[in-house]
Design a protein around this motif. Structure first.
Motif, mmCIF file in Angstrom:
data_model
loop_
_atom_site.group_PDB
_atom_site.id
_atom_site.type_symbol
_atom_site.label_atom_id
_atom_site.label_comp_id
_atom_site.label_asym_id
_atom_site.label_seq_id
_atom_site.Cartn_x
_atom_site.Cartn_y
_atom_site.Cartn_z
ATOM 1 N N GLN A 154 11.438 78.043 61.592
ATOM 2 C CA GLN A 154 11.063 77.482 60.331
ATOM 3 C C GLN A 154 10.734 78.535 59.431
ATOM 4 O OE1 GLN A 154 7.867 74.531 60.611
ATOM 5 N NE2 GLN A 154 8.554 73.955 62.259
ATOM 6 N N THR A 288 7.603 72.970 57.834
ATOM 7 C CA THR A 288 6.194 72.174 57.656
ATOM 8 C C THR A 288 4.967 72.838 56.895
ATOM 9 O OG1 THR A 288 5.709 72.651 59.972
ATOM 10 C CG2 THR A 288 6.781 70.430 59.639
ATOM 11 N N SER A 289 5.491 74.355 56.889
ATOM 12 C CA SER A 289 4.192 74.951 56.328
ATOM 13 C C SER A 289 4.753 76.081 55.452
ATOM 14 C CB SER A 289 3.343 75.831 57.255
ATOM 15 O OG SER A 289 2.960 74.803 58.426
#
Ligand code: MAN
Length: 445
Positions: A154, A288-289
């Motif tokens: 990520q 997501t962040s």
């Protein structure tokens, strides 16, 4: 039979002697077999047999025979001194002492075995808690290990998108310029308002102070128009918080990602082709962040993993450690037994530490089954010597107390601890070995 006279033959030779030469305190046979009851034959390995009727028979070393001492602890029938007849048979009394000793010891063991059963149950619970915790750690470790690569992917995806993809990155220069222009506009408006106020004050002065007797048409017209203006004038103020709104817009744009681009033909082709690749790619990761949050999460997960690995190592080590028969020592971890011995106060912490006043004599290391002892090492260093260490020997007793302390080598302490932990079933043979005749209790000879 020799020359019609009955003779006795030495056991390991062809020498014959008279019967009255047996046990006459003169050694006639080279193997010493004629003197089993005296020490006339100094032959090693030969023993004297005490029948000890009513108690237990014993074979005693020859040097104890005929030495003028009644060795009732091994030869209660007094036969070791049969030559002098000095020692009466005390086997009945000795056996009575033995029965009382045995009764006491068996009772102690029975009491201790009750305590031990409870301790063993507790130890099982303690061990189960450790096992459950260990299972939890192992599961958590696996989850954390699985999580780290996901977070890393990520993070990679988030860094690829980079700051350029943020709305803020795209519009911040415009919002700054708009903000400056609005400020200029507000200032410009303020200046104009002041000018209007000034003009209004001049005209107000005019309509108040003009001379109506001078028939000046221009003045009359101006006065009329201004009076009309005043009666139609609506008081309005311009309320705004534009600077604040711009600031909010900036902040909000920092958390927004661009979702679209200018729909030129080339942008559209790029967008759709990329979409097709993404559809077939399992690796597509949508962060997501933000990168900062992901980096912090990865760091946290790595720290957690290190801690879990060390906990797992400790707990596994604990499960394989020797805690005595049936792990019984687990149940007494943290119990302390204190006692003053000589000039010092000794404190024994089971599975913890041993202290002599404030001197640390060692930290619990292991249980030695062969000596039934707790081993403590790495205590305070001895002046000009090794680190202090202690061996705590568990001795069967219904009460937990320090029986004695010795220091056979400098800064190496031996502590005898009476405790139900030290009790175990004993055979008759083992009880007999522990038994010591109390000479003071025997009737006068
Ligand atoms: C103290 C005690 C003793 C030990 C000496 C060694 O006095 O701990 O037991 O023998 O130190 O210097």
């Amino acid at each position: 039979m020799m020359n019609g006279v009955e003779k006795w033959k030495c056991l390991n030779s062809d020498i014959y002697i008279d019967f009255d030469q047996i046990n006459d305190d003169i050694c006639d046979c080279p193997d010493g077999s004629d003197e089993p009851g005296t020490h006339a034959c100094p032959i090693e390995g030969l023993t004297f047999h005490c029948a000890n009727k009513g108690h237990f028979s014993e074979d005693i070393p020859r040097f104890m025979v005929g030495d003028g001492v009644c060795d009732y602890d091994v030869c209660c029938d007094g036969s070791d001194e049969h030559m002098s007849g000095k020692c009466l048979d005390k086997c009945k009394e000795v056996h009575q002492q033995y029965l009382e000793f045995k009764k006491e010891i068996v009772e102690d063991i029975q009491k201790a075995s009750k305590v031990q059963k409870e301790l063993i149950d507790r130890a099982k619970e303690v061990k189960n808690v450790i096992r459950t915790k260990l299972d939890g750690f192992i599961l958590e470790k696996q989850k954390t290990m699985d999580k780290i690569p996901l977070l890393e992917r990520q993070l990679k995806a988030a860094s690829k998108r980079g700051a350029d993809d943020l709305v803020f990155g795209k519009i911040s220069s415009f919002t700054t310029s708009i903000s400056a222009k609005i400020t200029d506009l507000i200032n410009f408006n303020n200046e104009n308002t002041q000018k209007i106020q000034r003009l209004e004050s001049i005209l107000t002065d005019l309509i108040t102070n003009y001379n109506p007797n001078f028939n000046d048409a221009a003045v009359k017209s101006a006065v009329n128009n201004y009076q009309n203006y005043l009666s139609n004038k609506q008081e309005k103020t311009f309320e705004h918080n534009l600077e604040e709104e711009i600031e909010k817009l900036n902040e909000h744009s920092k958390s927004l990602k661009l979702t679209g681009t200018t729909p030129t033909l080339s942008n559209m082709i790029h967008h759709y082709v990329e979409g097709i690749f993404r559809f077939f790619s399992e690796d597509e990761i949508v962060p997501t962040s933000s990168s900062e949050t992901l980096e912090a999460e990865i760091q946290d997960a790595k720290t957690k993993l290190t801690k879990l690995e060390s906990d797992i190592k400790d707990y596994k080590g604990d499960l394989t450690r020797n805690y005595g028969p049936n792990d019984i020592l687990r149940a007494v971890a943290g119990s302390w037994i204190n006692s003053r011995n000589g000039e010092y106060e000794y404190r024994v912490g089971l599975l913890d530490s041993v202290y002599q006043d404030n001197n640390h004599l060692g930290l619990f290391k292991d249980f030695d089954s062969s000596t039934n002892s707790l081993m403590y090492v790495n205590g305070h260093r001895c002046w000009n010597g090794p680190k202090r260490s202690a061996i705590v020997k568990l001795i069967c007793g219904s009460e937990s107390k320090i029986l004695q302390v010795s220091e056979p080598e400098k800064c190496e302490y031996h502590i005898d601890l009476s405790t139900p932990l030290g009790c175990q079933e004993l055979t008759e043979e083992q009880i007999r070995k522990k038994f010591k005749v109390d000479m003071n209790l025997l009737s006068q000879m």
